[in-house]
Design an enzyme around this catalytic site. Structure first.
Site, PDB file in Angstrom:
ATOM      1  N   PHE A 152       0.803  -1.231   0.000  1.00 12.02           N
ATOM      2  CA  PHE A 152       0.000   0.000   0.000  1.00 12.02           C
ATOM      3  C   PHE A 152       0.829   1.271   0.000  1.00 12.02           C
ATOM      4  O   PHE A 152       0.322   2.337  -0.363  1.00 12.02           O
ATOM      5  CB  PHE A 152      -0.955   0.023   1.217  1.00 12.02           C
ATOM      6  CG  PHE A 152      -0.288   0.444   2.499  1.00 12.02           C
ATOM      7  CD1 PHE A 152      -0.064   1.793   2.778  1.00 12.02           C
ATOM      8  CD2 PHE A 152       0.145  -0.493   3.436  1.00 12.02           C
ATOM      9  CE1 PHE A 152       0.568   2.187   3.951  1.00 12.02           C
ATOM     10  CE2 PHE A 152       0.782  -0.110   4.598  1.00 12.02           C
ATOM     11  CZ  PHE A 152       0.992   1.233   4.854  1.00 12.02           C
ATOM     12  N   LYS A 176      -1.058  -6.484  -9.723  1.00 14.19           N
ATOM     13  CA  LYS A 176      -2.057  -6.603  -8.652  1.00 14.19           C
ATOM     14  C   LYS A 176      -1.688  -5.580  -7.575  1.00 14.19           C
ATOM     15  O   LYS A 176      -0.811  -5.798  -6.748  1.00 14.19           O
ATOM     16  CB  LYS A 176      -2.018  -8.033  -8.073  1.00 14.19           C
ATOM     17  CG  LYS A 176      -3.307  -8.527  -7.442  1.00 14.19           C
ATOM     18  CD  LYS A 176      -3.752  -7.799  -6.192  1.00 14.19           C
ATOM     19  CE  LYS A 176      -2.944  -8.072  -4.963  1.00 14.19           C
ATOM     20  NZ  LYS A 176      -3.300  -7.150  -3.849  1.00 14.19           N
ATOM     21  N   GLU A 179      -5.043  -3.780  -2.217  1.00 20.14           N
ATOM     22  CA  GLU A 179      -6.496  -3.534  -2.180  1.00 20.14           C
ATOM     23  C   GLU A 179      -6.828  -2.227  -1.458  1.00 20.14           C
ATOM     24  O   GLU A 179      -7.900  -1.657  -1.646  1.00 20.14           O
ATOM     25  CB  GLU A 179      -7.226  -4.712  -1.516  1.00 20.14           C
ATOM     26  CG  GLU A 179      -6.953  -4.928  -0.029  1.00 20.14           C
ATOM     27  CD  GLU A 179      -5.649  -5.685   0.250  1.00 20.14           C
ATOM     28  OE1 GLU A 179      -4.823  -5.819  -0.674  1.00 20.14           O
ATOM     29  OE2 GLU A 179      -5.460  -6.123   1.399  1.00 20.14           O
ATOM     30  N   SER A 229       5.001  -7.057   3.354  1.00 15.21           N
ATOM     31  CA  SER A 229       5.545  -7.403   4.671  1.00 15.21           C
ATOM     32  C   SER A 229       6.317  -8.722   4.598  1.00 15.21           C
ATOM     33  O   SER A 229       6.112  -9.534   3.688  1.00 15.21           O
ATOM     34  CB  SER A 229       4.391  -7.515   5.672  1.00 15.21           C
ATOM     35  OG  SER A 229       3.478  -8.494   5.205  1.00 15.21           O
ATOM     36  N   CYS A 284       9.666   1.524   3.549  1.00 14.93           N
ATOM     37  CA  CYS A 284      10.502   0.382   3.933  1.00 14.93           C
ATOM     38  C   CYS A 284      11.924   0.821   4.206  1.00 14.93           C
ATOM     39  O   CYS A 284      12.709   0.056   4.742  1.00 14.93           O
ATOM     40  CB  CYS A 284      10.458  -0.696   2.866  1.00 14.93           C
ATOM     41  SG  CYS A 284      11.269  -0.178   1.366  1.00 14.93           S
ATOM     42  N   GLU A 385       9.095  -4.457  13.122  1.00 12.19           N
ATOM     43  CA  GLU A 385       8.760  -3.345  12.231  1.00 12.19           C
ATOM     44  C   GLU A 385       7.462  -2.701  12.722  1.00 12.19           C
ATOM     45  O   GLU A 385       6.444  -3.381  12.879  1.00 12.19           O
ATOM     46  CB  GLU A 385       8.562  -3.843  10.797  1.00 12.19           C
ATOM     47  CG  GLU A 385       8.192  -2.724   9.845  1.00 12.19           C
ATOM     48  CD  GLU A 385       8.046  -3.191   8.399  1.00 12.19           C
ATOM     49  OE1 GLU A 385       7.358  -4.194   8.157  1.00 12.19           O
ATOM     50  OE2 GLU A 385       8.625  -2.529   7.512  1.00 12.19           O
TER      51      GLU A 385
END
Ligand code: NAD
Length: 492
Positions: A152, A176, A179, A229, A284, A385
């Site tokens: 995301f 893809k 979402e 992740s 990240c 994290e």
């Protein structure tokens, strides 16, 4: 688009409604306005896209690379023309500031630019006369149908770490998006539609876990590029590999910055604050731990606390805002729970960003910059994290101790050192176990012509995204040994 409208898939050159029966609401994390619905596309939709891509592959791989990159030149220009609109969409669905969103779209475009060099980058290798009259040639050929699964936090950039290279090398692909943030790719695909590519060369399928699993199990899909992740990266890598696919899976991170006492503390603080709190810590490559060495503890500790308090938090489209919200209510609750747990484990709150309310955006998912000192090395705060604007401070007496502490972590996405000593910088660069290293840099994001190189649990696979690694990933090597002795040939 109204709040009830589903986003569309794009398959075989046409926009299509997913056959999904379940949807996820797309929410602006600052305003909590519902922007649309993401269909959780089932395996049948993935199959449709995979078949369309497979059908496009034979003709596309035969299209000369010089012709394939012409589409990318056009795409670059369309992305430039629509730059601000795309950046605003990133801000609306993902929460980062408009400047951060512009930076993201700039890196997306840079990847298109680099992939325009594919005619040179995918050249093979020839050795003439490996034995008398025998030549050996290595060709690079495309792999086939490739899938790109994105997280995301960079809805506009991350598909571009892979997609331009994949198609320029003669592959066909399925994207893809996450979402949570599918709207930027909806806009990018409106531009892709205008390229006039052969149907099926680039496809878009929306969805979440089940859509990903359908990709991983589909026999026509030969390669998977994933960013997300660590837990999901591990799952994607092992399931893709078990199904005989090549996979490159970039995972999570816990990035430390080491600060030596010989630095200009003001500069180090400014850069560290941008790294830790930029994109609300949802990068990240965000710094989430600072390890001060020797006397840097006092000076840096008070300076970073002040920088955290000063940061202007709000809606990323508003002027002067330096930090937006985190992505969701669940994320905000998780971050606040982790801060609480960190305190229970012995850390001290220096600046507390919990319970943030931003005037005009009272329901938004805001966490203000948070600084926690004396983080115990074995605590959850030092190891996990957090993916929010939370910076933990630790302290040691020597650079060697700092490097040992950095290397004790499970992740290896990025490590940075702030110093004015070349010798210290060299020792750090040499010893540290991380794929991206910053020396007086807070976000050591590789340019598009370098690989995005995570190590340890930040990466599963071998070849990374971007640049020559992407060319290696999106091509398979064929080696041909040829003998043409005079007696087999008519010599003219
Ligand atoms: P995520 O792992 O939840 O989701 C990533 C993708 O996987 C999404 O497309 C999602 O739909 C799909 N997915 C989610 N759960 C799944 C499951 N159980 N099975 C199969 N697919 C699943 O990640 P996120 O929250 O969207 O993104 C944040 C994470 O991404 C952070 O950990 C961050 O460090 C990481 N990240 C890493 C890099 C890198 O280069 N290493 C870059 C950006 C983000």
């Amino acid at each position: 688009m109204s709040s009830d409208d589903p986003v569309l898939n794009y398959v075989a050159g046409r926009w299509r409604c997913s056959t999904a029966t379940d949807y996820v609401a797309i929410i602006n994390p600052a305003t909590t306005e519902v922007l649309g619905q993401t269909p959780l596309s089932p395996a049948a939709d993935v199959d449709q896209a995979a078949q369309a891509a497979a059908a496009a592959f034979p003709a596309w791989r035969r299209t000369p690379a010089t012709e394939r990159v012409q589409y990318l030149f056009t795409l670059k220009n369309l992305l430039e023309e629509n730059f601000d609109d795309l950046a605003r969409t990133v801000t609306m669905e993902c929460g980062k500031t408009l400047d951060e969103a512009r930076g993201e779209m700039r890196r997306a475009i840079e990847n298109v630019e680099v992939a325009c060099g594919i005619p040179t980058m995918m050249q093979g290798v020839v050795s003439e006369d490996i034995a008398s009259g025998i030549d050996e040639t290595m060709y690079r050929q495309p792999v086939g149908v490739c899938a790109i699964i994105a997280p995301f936090n960079f809805p506009g950039m991350i598909p571009f770490w892979f997609m331009p290279y994949a198609i320029a090398c003669g592959n066909v692909c399925i994207v893809k998006p996450s979402e949570k943030v599918p709207l930027t790719m909806q806009k990018v695909f409106r531009l892709i539609e205008r390229l006039g590519l052969p149907d099926g060369v680039i496809n878009l399928v929306n969805g979440a876990k089940d859509t990903v699993d359908a990709i991983l199990d589909h026999p026509a899909i030969r390669a998977v590029s994933f960013v997300g992740s660590t837990a999901v990266a591990r799952h994607v890598y092992s399931r893709a590999a078990a199904n005989g696919k090549r996979a490159q899976c970039q995972g999570g991170a816990k990035n430390p910055i080491v600060i030596l006492p010989d630095v200009d503390i003001e500069t180090a603080t400014r850069i560290t604050a941008d790294s830790a709190f930029g994109c609300a810590g949802q990068r990240c490559l965000a710094a989430s731990l600072v390890i001060t060495v020797g006397e840097a503890k006092q000076t840096f500790g008070s300076a970073i606390a002040e920088a955290a308090r000063q940061r202007v938090v709000g809606y990323g489209l508003d002027d002067g805002v330096q930090m937006g919200p985190v992505i969701s209510r669940q994320s905000k609750e998780r971050i606040e729970a982790l801060i609480r747990q960190g305190c229970d484990e012995g850390a001290h709150v220096v600046v507390d960003g919990r319970g943030a309310t931003i005037p005009g955006y009272e329901h938004g998912y805001f966490v203000r910059p948070t600084v926690l000192a004396d983080v115990p090395p074995e605590s959850m705060l030092a190891r996990t994290e957090i993916f929010g604007p939370v910076l933990g401070l630790m302290h040691v007496e020597t650079l060697n101790e700092a490097i040992a502490l950095v290397n004790s972590g499970r992740y290896g996405n990025q490590a940075s050192l702030f110093t004015s000593s070349g010798a210290a910088a060299r020792a750090f660069r040499y010893e540290v176990e991380a794929g991206n290293v910053g020396i007086n840099i807070g976000v050591a994001a590789p340019m598009a012509f370098f690989p995005f190189s995570g190590w340890k649990e930040s990466f599963f696979g071998d070849l990374h995204g971007q640049a020559m690694d992407a060319v290696d990933f999106f091509t398979q090597k064929k080696v041909v040994v040829e003998r043409w002795p005079a007696q087999l040939s008519r010599i003219f």
